[in-house]
Design an enzyme around this catalytic site. Structure first.
Site, PDB file in Angstrom:
ATOM      1  N   ASP A  19       0.838  -1.209   0.000  1.00 46.26           N
ATOM      2  CA  ASP A  19       0.000   0.000   0.000  1.00 46.26           C
ATOM      3  C   ASP A  19       0.868   1.252   0.000  1.00 46.26           C
ATOM      4  OD1 ASP A  19      -2.730   1.326   2.101  1.00 46.26           O
ATOM      5  OD2 ASP A  19      -2.160   1.654  -0.006  1.00 46.26           O
ATOM      6  N   ASP A  41       3.749   2.038   7.492  1.00 45.93           N
ATOM      7  CA  ASP A  41       2.647   1.098   7.268  1.00 45.93           C
ATOM      8  C   ASP A  41       3.004  -0.073   6.369  1.00 45.93           C
ATOM      9  OD1 ASP A  41      -0.147   3.350   7.509  1.00 45.93           O
ATOM     10  OD2 ASP A  41       0.411   1.620   8.738  1.00 45.93           O
ATOM     11  N   ARG A  57       0.316   9.087   1.115  1.00 47.83           N
ATOM     12  CA  ARG A  57      -0.388   9.120   2.418  1.00 47.83           C
ATOM     13  C   ARG A  57       0.255   8.183   3.430  1.00 47.83           C
ATOM     14  NH1 ARG A  57      -3.398   6.420  -1.159  1.00 47.83           N
ATOM     15  NH2 ARG A  57      -3.567   4.146  -0.833  1.00 47.83           N
ATOM     16  N   ASN A  58       1.014   7.191   2.936  1.00 45.39           N
ATOM     17  CA  ASN A  58       1.648   6.221   3.837  1.00 45.39           C
ATOM     18  C   ASN A  58       3.136   6.472   3.997  1.00 45.39           C
ATOM     19  OD1 ASN A  58      -0.646   4.810   4.544  1.00 45.39           O
ATOM     20  ND2 ASN A  58      -0.536   3.464   2.757  1.00 45.39           N
TER      21      ASN A  58
HETATM   22  C1  KLP Z   1       3.015  15.524  13.183  1.00 46.12           C
HETATM   23  O1  KLP Z   1       1.901  14.918  12.548  1.00 46.12           O
HETATM   24  C2  KLP Z   1       1.855  13.567  12.507  1.00 46.12           C
HETATM   25  C3  KLP Z   1       2.897  12.744  12.909  1.00 46.12           C
HETATM   26  C4  KLP Z   1       2.730  11.362  12.795  1.00 46.12           C
HETATM   27  C5  KLP Z   1       1.524  10.798  12.312  1.00 46.12           C
HETATM   28  C6  KLP Z   1       0.460  11.640  11.901  1.00 46.12           C
HETATM   29  C7  KLP Z   1       0.643  13.025  12.018  1.00 46.12           C
HETATM   30  N1  KLP Z   1      -0.332  13.934  11.654  1.00 46.12           N
HETATM   31  S1  KLP Z   1      -1.124  13.890  10.261  1.00 46.12           S
HETATM   32  C8  KLP Z   1      -2.413  12.778  10.410  1.00 46.12           C
HETATM   33  O2  KLP Z   1      -0.220  13.433   9.235  1.00 46.12           O
HETATM   34  O3  KLP Z   1      -1.662  15.182  10.062  1.00 46.12           O
HETATM   35  C9  KLP Z   1       1.641   9.383  12.328  1.00 46.12           C
HETATM   36  C10 KLP Z   1       2.904   9.093  12.826  1.00 46.12           C
HETATM   37  C11 KLP Z   1       3.781   8.033  13.158  1.00 46.12           C
HETATM   38  N2  KLP Z   1       3.562   6.684  13.094  1.00 46.12           N
HETATM   39  C12 KLP Z   1       2.212   6.202  12.784  1.00 46.12           C
HETATM   40  C13 KLP Z   1       2.129   4.684  12.841  1.00 46.12           C
HETATM   41  C14 KLP Z   1       2.002   4.016  14.065  1.00 46.12           C
HETATM   42  C15 KLP Z   1       2.029   4.777  15.362  1.00 46.12           C
HETATM   43  C16 KLP Z   1       1.857   2.616  14.068  1.00 46.12           C
HETATM   44  C17 KLP Z   1       1.851   1.895  12.883  1.00 46.12           C
HETATM   45  C18 KLP Z   1       2.003   2.545  11.670  1.00 46.12           C
HETATM   46  C19 KLP Z   1       2.164   3.940  11.659  1.00 46.12           C
HETATM   47  C20 KLP Z   1       2.386   4.652  10.340  1.00 46.12           C
HETATM   48  N3  KLP Z   1       4.923   8.593  13.587  1.00 46.12           N
HETATM   49  N4  KLP Z   1       4.809   9.961  13.582  1.00 46.12           N
HETATM   50  C21 KLP Z   1       3.583  10.263  13.115  1.00 46.12           C
END
Ligand code: KLP
Length: 268
Positions: A132, A150, A136-137
């Site tokens: 995927d 992801d 966005r990922n």
């Molecule tokens: C600052 O803003 C952000 C920062 C992050 C973020 C989203 C935002 N905001 S947004 C929605 O883009 O506006 C998501 C994550 C992340 N990991 C996510 C993750 C986890 C915890 C478990 C499995 C898979 C994944 C990908 N590390 N840092 C950030």
């Protein structure tokens, strides 16, 4: 004590960063000082036991262009997935937010593509298919570092709308012919998706195929019609995207090959 198991009492939950169909993501602290992101998996969205087995593998995938999985909290529900925190969030939002300063800055846009390619070349080397890949990922951190996130999680999603190529939530616009027809995923299907990600980067976050319905996109892809060259995108860069969209998976480059192609363009 499994090292990928995190003790929830060592986590401090801070503000919400975003919420998706799999649950809510919050910023947090681990052992009071390590900044982390915590995804609290909505119940029933994921085959949890399968994912927990996978988490052990994912913690071993370590590369500067992959979002590092720190561990999981599986002794309670919902399960938590804990990763490194990237302060600029999703690449798609970042591209849209900085469109004015990014447009025409080919050096920046190409560097973004090269970083994603390096992360994907690492997964390819480890025979790990993303399934995927899309802007966005990916996430953006300090000093414009870009990391793939992801990876591999798509296999554990229970919602058929998302997993079957006929489903309403399936990422049709990033899928090659062999995935649309036979759901045959491979590193070469990731390369097709990477070409679409390059198009997203060079349009600063436009939606591929605009408002075309999924059925219309499937029809075009089957007929060999690919995305048009983004406005003001250099021909040589568009030529790399077109290589990723070769109809036959075997005719597409590997991520390793793509990395060399893109590095050559960096010299132009
Ligand atoms: C600052 O803003 C952000 C920062 C992050 C973020 C989203 C935002 N905001 S947004 C929605 O883009 O506006 C998501 C994550 C992340 N990991 C996510 C993750 C986890 C915890 C478990 C499995 C898979 C994944 C990908 N590390 N840092 C950030």
């Amino acid at each position: 004590h499994d090292k990928w198991e995190i003790d929830p009492s060592e986590l401090t939950l801070l503000e919400e960063l975003g919420s998706g169909q799999f649950g809510v993501v919050r910023r947090g602290k681990w052992r009071a000082k390590m900044e982390v992101a915590i995804k609290m998996m909505k119940e029933g969205t994921m085959s949890e036991d399968d994912f927990i087995d996978e988490a052990k593998v994912m913690t071993k995938l370590q590369h500067q262009n992959l979002v590092q999985l720190y561990g999981v909290c599986t002794k309670h529900r919902p399960i938590f997935i804990v990763t490194e925190y990237l302060k600029h969030g999703s690449l798609l939002m970042y591209l849209r937010k900085h469109e004015t300063t990014l447009t025409g800055n080919y050096g920046m846009l190409l560097d973004t593509c090269i970083q994603v390619c390096k992360g994907m070349a690492y997964l390819e080397r480890h025979n790990y298919i993303h399934r995927d890949l899309a802007a966005r990922n990916c996430l953006v951190g300090v000093e414009n570092v870009v990391k793939v996130a992801d990876f591999g999680l798509a296999r554990y999603v229970l919602d058929d709308e998302y997993t079957s190529s006929g489903g309403a939530k399936f990422p049709i616009k990033w899928a090659p012919p062999e995935v649309l027809h036979y759901t045959r995923f491979s590193s070469k299907s990731d390369v097709w998706a990477y070409g679409v990600l390059m198009w997203e980067v060079f349009t600063c976050g436009k939606m591929p195929y605009g408002r075309l319905k999924n059925a219309e996109v499937v029809e075009r892809v089957q007929r060999g019609i690919v995305l048009e060259r983004p406005p003001r995108c250099p021909e040589k860069i568009y030529a790399v995207m077109q290589m990723c969209w070769a109809h036959n998976a075997d005719d597409r480059p590997s991520f390793r090959g793509l990395k060399d192609e893109l590095k050559l363009l960096e010299l132009d």
